[in-house]
Design an enzyme around this catalytic site. Structure first.
Site, PDB file in Angstrom:
ATOM      1  N   ASN A   1       0.860  -1.187   0.000  1.00 57.12           N
ATOM      2  CA  ASN A   1       0.000   0.000   0.000  1.00 57.12           C
ATOM      3  C   ASN A   1       0.891   1.230   0.000  1.00 57.12           C
ATOM      4  O   ASN A   1       2.022   1.182   0.474  1.00 57.12           O
ATOM      5  CB  ASN A   1      -0.888   0.007   1.254  1.00 57.12           C
ATOM      6  CG  ASN A   1      -1.840   1.194   1.273  1.00 57.12           C
ATOM      7  OD1 ASN A   1      -2.407   1.553   0.238  1.00 57.12           O
ATOM      8  ND2 ASN A   1      -2.023   1.807   2.425  1.00 57.12           N
TER       9      ASN A   1
ATOM     10  N   HIS B   1       0.654   5.231   1.327  1.00 62.40           N
ATOM     11  CA  HIS B   1      -0.167   6.105   2.167  1.00 62.40           C
ATOM     12  C   HIS B   1       0.469   7.497   2.182  1.00 62.40           C
ATOM     13  O   HIS B   1       1.682   7.618   2.364  1.00 62.40           O
ATOM     14  CB  HIS B   1      -0.259   5.529   3.584  1.00 62.40           C
ATOM     15  CG  HIS B   1      -1.125   6.349   4.470  1.00 62.40           C
ATOM     16  ND1 HIS B   1      -2.506   6.353   4.357  1.00 62.40           N
ATOM     17  CD2 HIS B   1      -0.824   7.251   5.447  1.00 62.40           C
ATOM     18  CE1 HIS B   1      -3.008   7.200   5.244  1.00 62.40           C
ATOM     19  NE2 HIS B   1      -2.003   7.754   5.916  1.00 62.40           N
TER      20      HIS B   1
HETATM   21  C1  GAR Z   1      -2.455   8.615  -3.196  1.00 60.50           C
HETATM   22  O1  GAR Z   1      -1.968   9.843  -2.751  1.00 60.50           O
HETATM   23  C2  GAR Z   1      -2.303   7.562  -2.128  1.00 60.50           C
HETATM   24  O2  GAR Z   1      -1.199   7.785  -1.300  1.00 60.50           O
HETATM   25  C3  GAR Z   1      -3.576   7.723  -1.356  1.00 60.50           C
HETATM   26  O3  GAR Z   1      -4.558   7.966  -2.326  1.00 60.50           O
HETATM   27  C4  GAR Z   1      -3.957   8.672  -3.399  1.00 60.50           C
HETATM   28  C5  GAR Z   1      -4.398   7.995  -4.682  1.00 60.50           C
HETATM   29  O4  GAR Z   1      -4.025   8.741  -5.789  1.00 60.50           O
HETATM   30  N1  GAR Z   1      -3.871   6.550  -0.587  1.00 60.50           N
HETATM   31  C6  GAR Z   1      -4.466   6.571   0.598  1.00 60.50           C
HETATM   32  O5  GAR Z   1      -4.840   7.591   1.133  1.00 60.50           O
HETATM   33  C7  GAR Z   1      -4.634   5.213   1.246  1.00 60.50           C
HETATM   34  N2  GAR Z   1      -4.810   5.321   2.652  1.00 60.50           N
HETATM   35  P1  GAR Z   1      -4.131   8.112  -7.242  1.00 60.50           P
HETATM   36  O6  GAR Z   1      -5.527   7.513  -7.347  1.00 60.50           O
HETATM   37  O7  GAR Z   1      -3.960   9.284  -8.167  1.00 60.50           O
HETATM   38  O8  GAR Z   1      -3.056   7.079  -7.368  1.00 60.50           O
END
Ligand code: GAR
Length: 217
Positions: free
Chosen positions: A110, A112
């Site tokens: 994952n 984060h």
């Molecule tokens: C990313 O910034 C990732 O770190 C976060 O969602 C975003 C997805 O961006 N993830 C979380 O918050 C998980 N807890 P993307 O859809 O453009 O890859």
């Protein structure tokens, strides 16, 4: 080298990390192939991105299921159809059941958007600004039962500027995510990265639970 690894990516939205990973595979920076992108939301833009690379883009909507367990079971059935070596959560905004986490222990990553263990959960950029943090960033970790709590592999640190909003800070963090996530996945696909007794092993050496810092590599 061993055969190319099969990667399934789970998303819920934009899919910019998924795209960065697909591009890294296409450019042989990752010795692997993204065999499917699966979303729990039908309108996730990441599905369009996957289709533009001719990668199967699948929707399984969680709100059509009456329990978290039944959704995860159906999700697992779809995933197993691709016999993946690695599951990559890339903005997949679902809490997973222990059964699902157990099934993919040691083969699920994952990313984060915080310097874990700081700020698990949501609104991480605003929380870093509100706390007056000078540094913020993103962490790639193995997934365990604890939400955003598995051992960290690699972190990227960015400055928090005095005029930052949650949006400007999120953009700075995202650019780093597109570097560190493909890099960690490339280690996994080259069999350099393992998860053993809750510890991260990289190049046969155990790394600290706080993970490595990208800038120091
Ligand atoms: C990313 O910034 C990732 O770190 C976060 O969602 C975003 C997805 O961006 N993830 C979380 O918050 C998980 N807890 P993307 O859809 O453009 O890859």
């Amino acid at each position: 080298m061993d055969s190319s690894k099969k990667i399934v990516i789970l998303i819920s939205g934009n899919g910019s990390n998924a795209q960065a990973i697909i591009e890294a595979c296409n450019e042989n920076r990752i010795h692997g192939d993204v065999v499917a992108v699966i979303s729990n939301k039908a309108n996730a833009y990441g599905l369009t991105r996957a289709e533009s690379f001719s990668i199967p883009a699948i929707t399984i909507e969680h709100n059509k299921f009456d329990s978290r367990e039944s959704f995860d079971e159906s999700l697992m059935q779809i995933i197993e159809g691709y016999a993946p070596d690695l599951i990559v959560l890339a903005g997949f905004m679902r809490i997973l059941t222990p059964m699902f986490v157990h099934q993919y222990r040691g083969k699920m990553l994952n990313i984060h958007p915080s310097l874990l263990p700081k700020y698990p959960g949501l609104n991480t950029h605003q929380r870093a600004i509100d706390a007056g943090d000078e540094k913020h960033g993103s962490s790639v970790h193995f997934v365990t039962e604890e939400l955003d709590g598995g051992p960290v592999i690699l972190k990227s640190v960015v400055p928090v500027l005095s005029n930052d909003t949650s949006e400007t800070l999120a953009k700075r963090v995202a650019k780093q995510e597109w570097l560190i996530y493909p890099l960690v996945i490339s280690w996994f696909c080259e069999n350099k990265l393992n998860f053993c007794k809750n510890n991260v092993i990289l190049n046969k050496k155990q790394i600290s639970r706080c993970g490595l810092i990208y800038e120091e590599l």
